[in-house]
Design a protein around this motif. Structure first.
Motif, PDB file in Angstrom:
ATOM      1  N   ASN A 204      34.252   1.824  23.874  1.00  0.00           N
ATOM      2  CA  ASN A 204      34.462   1.726  25.319  1.00  0.00           C
ATOM      3  C   ASN A 204      35.516   0.683  25.681  1.00  0.00           C
ATOM      4  O   ASN A 204      35.532   0.180  26.797  1.00  0.00           O
ATOM      5  CB  ASN A 204      33.137   1.397  26.023  1.00  0.00           C
ATOM      6  N   ASN A 236      32.369   6.075  20.198  1.00  0.00           N
ATOM      7  CA  ASN A 236      32.463   7.255  21.055  1.00  0.00           C
ATOM      8  C   ASN A 236      32.140   8.533  20.284  1.00  0.00           C
ATOM      9  O   ASN A 236      32.523   8.686  19.122  1.00  0.00           O
ATOM     10  CB  ASN A 236      33.865   7.378  21.645  1.00  0.00           C
ATOM     11  N   ASP A 238      32.511  12.655  21.385  1.00  0.00           N
ATOM     12  CA  ASP A 238      32.877  13.585  22.448  1.00  0.00           C
ATOM     13  C   ASP A 238      33.353  14.900  21.847  1.00  0.00           C
ATOM     14  O   ASP A 238      33.158  15.146  20.652  1.00  0.00           O
ATOM     15  CB  ASP A 238      33.951  12.968  23.346  1.00  0.00           C
TER      16      ASP A 238
END
Length: 263
Positions: A204, A236, A238
């Motif tokens: 982040n 992360n 995604d």
């Protein structure tokens, strides 16, 4: 876009006054203008910094490179002085986004925005650079404070970045093909103050990896980096990559960066 007014101050002092009164500083505009077009941002006043000559330029001061906040990526990447003194930084600048982004984007704008996948924050944190503002000097370790968050206060503008030139340095990244942002990027330096390893794109915000730094401080080799277990927790995950994949990339790209830095 929503309606807004545009100011073009000629000095840092005038720009700071406008920013302190609520104006939104505009550097390269690579993130801000896109956000405004999508109506995700609606500043009533933009403060265009492009007319302030003192904010642009590159100079060497002793064992440091000082780069003005409004210096474009293209100019950093093409600078003979940067290529000679700090080639890793020139390479990073020359491989940000695409040519259009490099022609408009600025180092100060990138740092103030602090996108978690931007390249420049890793160079600043990975080299222990100093962010110079119109009010003070901020060490890299204190500047970055999380997702799109920095130590900058209202009305405070970045005027330059001072990089101490390391003995060895390298930047490696794996680009996300659609955006050209790094899926993961690693900036490694070895200097008088020790070894620093900064990671972008994986969390982040940009961060240092202590395990890799400790291992490389003992032995600055790809093998030492390969021996460090990279924890995927907190990274992360995604549609582009899982946390585990990013953890593996941190290891692989650090090994590549060390090998490049060793020549």
């Amino acid at each position: 876009m929503y309606a807004f007014t545009l100011e073009r101050p000629a000095t840092v002092a005038d720009a700071a006054k406008l920013a302190a009164a609520g104006g939104k500083p505009l550097a390269g505009g690579q993130t801000l203008l896109a956000s405004m077009k999508l109506r995700l941002a609606a500043p009533e006043q933009l403060v265009d910094l492009s007319g302030i000559q003192e904010l642009s330029g590159i100079k060497k001061e002793g064992n440091a490179l000082v780069i003005g906040a409004m210096t474009r990526h293209l100019d950093v990447g093409a600078s003979a002085e940067v290529k000679s003194a700090f080639p890793a930084l020139a390479w990073l600048a020359d491989h940000i986004g695409d040519r259009q982004v490099r022609a408009m984007g600025t180092i100060g704008g990138s740092l103030a925005n602090n996108d978690p996948s931007a390249c420049y924050p890793s160079a600043v944190l990975g080299s222990g650079a100093t962010v110079v503002t119109n009010q003070r000097e901020i060490a890299a370790d204190d500047f970055f404070q999380g997702l799109f968050t920095t130590a900058l206060q209202d009305g405070e503008l970045i005027t330059a970045v001072r990089f101490t030139i390391p003995k060895r340095a390298a930047y490696e990244k794996l680009r996300q093909k659609a955006s050209n942002f790094p899926l993961v990027g690693i900036f490694v330096t070895q200097g008088d103050a020790g070894v620093r390893v900064a990671v972008t794109g994986a969390g982040n915000g940009v961060f240092r990896h202590k395990g890799l730094e400790d291992a490389l401080a003992k032995s600055f080799t790809p093998e030492a980096a390969a021996g460090v277990k990279i924890d995927a927790e907190g990274l992360n995950s995604d549609l582009h990559a899982s946390a585990a994949y990013r953890a593996n990339l941190i290891s692989v790209l650090t090994q590549r960066a060390v090998r490049k830095a060793l020549g």
